[in-house]
Design an enzyme around this catalytic site. Structure first.
Site, PDB file in Angstrom:
ATOM      1  N   CYS A  86       0.832  -1.193   0.000  1.00 64.67           N
ATOM      2  CA  CYS A  86       0.000   0.000   0.000  1.00 64.67           C
ATOM      3  C   CYS A  86       0.876   1.256   0.000  1.00 64.67           C
ATOM      4  O   CYS A  86       1.520   1.552  -0.989  1.00 64.67           O
ATOM      5  CB  CYS A  86      -0.980  -0.037   1.184  1.00 64.67           C
ATOM      6  SG  CYS A  86      -2.394   1.084   0.985  1.00 64.67           S
ATOM      7  N   HIS A 195      -3.421  -5.637   0.955  1.00 70.33           N
ATOM      8  CA  HIS A 195      -2.740  -5.907   2.221  1.00 70.33           C
ATOM      9  C   HIS A 195      -2.698  -7.414   2.524  1.00 70.33           C
ATOM     10  O   HIS A 195      -3.665  -7.943   3.098  1.00 70.33           O
ATOM     11  CB  HIS A 195      -3.470  -5.201   3.367  1.00 70.33           C
ATOM     12  CG  HIS A 195      -3.272  -3.726   3.409  1.00 70.33           C
ATOM     13  ND1 HIS A 195      -2.309  -3.121   4.190  1.00 70.33           N
ATOM     14  CD2 HIS A 195      -3.912  -2.725   2.764  1.00 70.33           C
ATOM     15  CE1 HIS A 195      -2.376  -1.806   4.031  1.00 70.33           C
ATOM     16  NE2 HIS A 195      -3.342  -1.537   3.165  1.00 70.33           N
ATOM     17  N   GLU A 197      -0.963  -8.851   4.828  1.00 70.48           N
ATOM     18  CA  GLU A 197      -0.870  -9.044   6.280  1.00 70.48           C
ATOM     19  C   GLU A 197      -2.248  -9.017   6.941  1.00 70.48           C
ATOM     20  O   GLU A 197      -2.422  -9.540   8.041  1.00 70.48           O
ATOM     21  CB  GLU A 197       0.060  -7.990   6.903  1.00 70.48           C
ATOM     22  CG  GLU A 197      -0.537  -6.616   7.137  1.00 70.48           C
ATOM     23  CD  GLU A 197      -0.635  -5.751   5.884  1.00 70.48           C
ATOM     24  OE1 GLU A 197      -0.978  -4.561   6.020  1.00 70.48           O
ATOM     25  OE2 GLU A 197      -0.382  -6.250   4.762  1.00 70.48           O
TER      26      GLU A 197
END
Length: 224
Positions: A86, A195, A197
Site C-alpha cells: 500500500c 494488504h 498481512e
C-alpha cells in the site's frame, strides 16, 4: 529468515506485518525506525502501509528521502528481498525501485474493501506459493492506489512479466491494465496495493495473504 519492518512517522500497518512474520511464522523481526541506516543483518525488508509523514505532499514522496531508504535501495540492488504494501508500494515507486506511480483513485474516494485478485506471476520469491491464474482475496484500503505509467513504461512492464497481481473483479481505483501489484525485473522487489498481512490469520476472515510470506520461507528452507 530475519525480517525488518520499516517504521515512518505515520506508519500504521507496521505492527500488523510484524504480527505475521514474528508471531504467526516465528521469524526474527526487527522494527526499523526511518532514521536507522544499519540493515545489513536483515534478509527481507517490508515497507508497510499507513500515511508516511502524513502524505500531505504526495504519497511516499517525503518518506523516499528518509535515511533508511538509501539502505533499502542498496539492499534491493544486492538482490535481497523488499516488499512494499500500500503506502509502501507508493514509497518504492517514489524511490525508483519500481516503475510507474500511484495516483488518486478514479472516483477520488478512499476505498476499504476485500477484492478478488488474479495472480499473474509466481516467478518472484514473494509470489511463488501461488499458482499463475489463481484468484485470491485480499483487503484494500487506499485513496491513491491507481497505478499509472506512460505507454512505453506500461508496455515494458507487461512485456517483461513484471505484473504480479491484477484486480480480477471490478477495477476499484482505475489502475491501468487492472494492475494491483508489480515487481522489478529481478523479482526480488515487489509492490502491491492490497494488504496480505490483513489476510494472514483465519480469525479475521481469511489467510490468502499468509501464503505470500510462507512461500518465501519455504524457498529459503529448500535452498538451505
Amino acid at each position: 529468515m530475519k525480517f525488518g519492518v520499516v517504521v515512518f512517522p505515520g506508519s500504521n500497518c507496521d505492527r500488523d506485518v510484524a504480527y505475521v512474520t514474528r508471531d504467526l511464522l516465528g521469524q526474527p523481526t526487527r522494527m526499523v525506525w526511518h532514521q536507522d541506516t544499519d540493515i545489513d543483518d536483515l534478509d527481507a525488508i517490508i515497507v508497510p502501509g499507513g500515511f508516511s509523514y502524513g502524505d500531505y505532499l504526495r504519497c511516499g514522496a517525503i518518506a523516499r528521502f528518509s535515511p533508511v531508504m538509501q539502505q533499502v535501495v542498496a539492499h534491493a540492488q544486492k538482490g535481497k528481498l523488499v516488499l512494499g504494501i500500500c503506502n509502501g508500494f507508493q514509497v518504492l515507486t517514489e524511490a525508483g525501485l519500481l516503475p510507474g506511480i500511484l495516483t488518486r483513485n478514479r472516483d477520488l474516494h478512499f476505498i476499504c474493501d476485500r477484492v478478488p485478485l488474479k495472480v499473474e506471476s509466481h516467478n518472484s520469491p514473494w509470489t511463488q506459493a501461488y499458482n499463475t491464474g489463481e484468484v485470491i482475496t485480499l483487503p484494500i484500503a487506499h485513496g491513491e492506489g491507481r497505478f499509472y505509467a506512460d505507454k512505453a513504461t506500461l508496455s515494458e512492464i507487461e512485456d517483461k512479466g513484471q505484473v504480479v497481481l491484477r484486480y480480477a473483479g471490478e477495477n476499484p481505483n482505475g489502475s491501468l491494465n487492472n494492475i494491483a501489484g508489480i515487481c522489478n525485473r529481478q523479482g526480488n522487489v515487489v509492490g502491491m496495493m492490497p494488504h496480505p498481512e490483513r489476510a494472514s490469520d483465519p480469525v479475521i476472515g481469511g489467510d490468502d495473504g499468509l501464503r505470500l510470506f510462507k512461500g518465501l520461507l519455504e524457498k529459503v528452507v529448500a535452498l538451505a
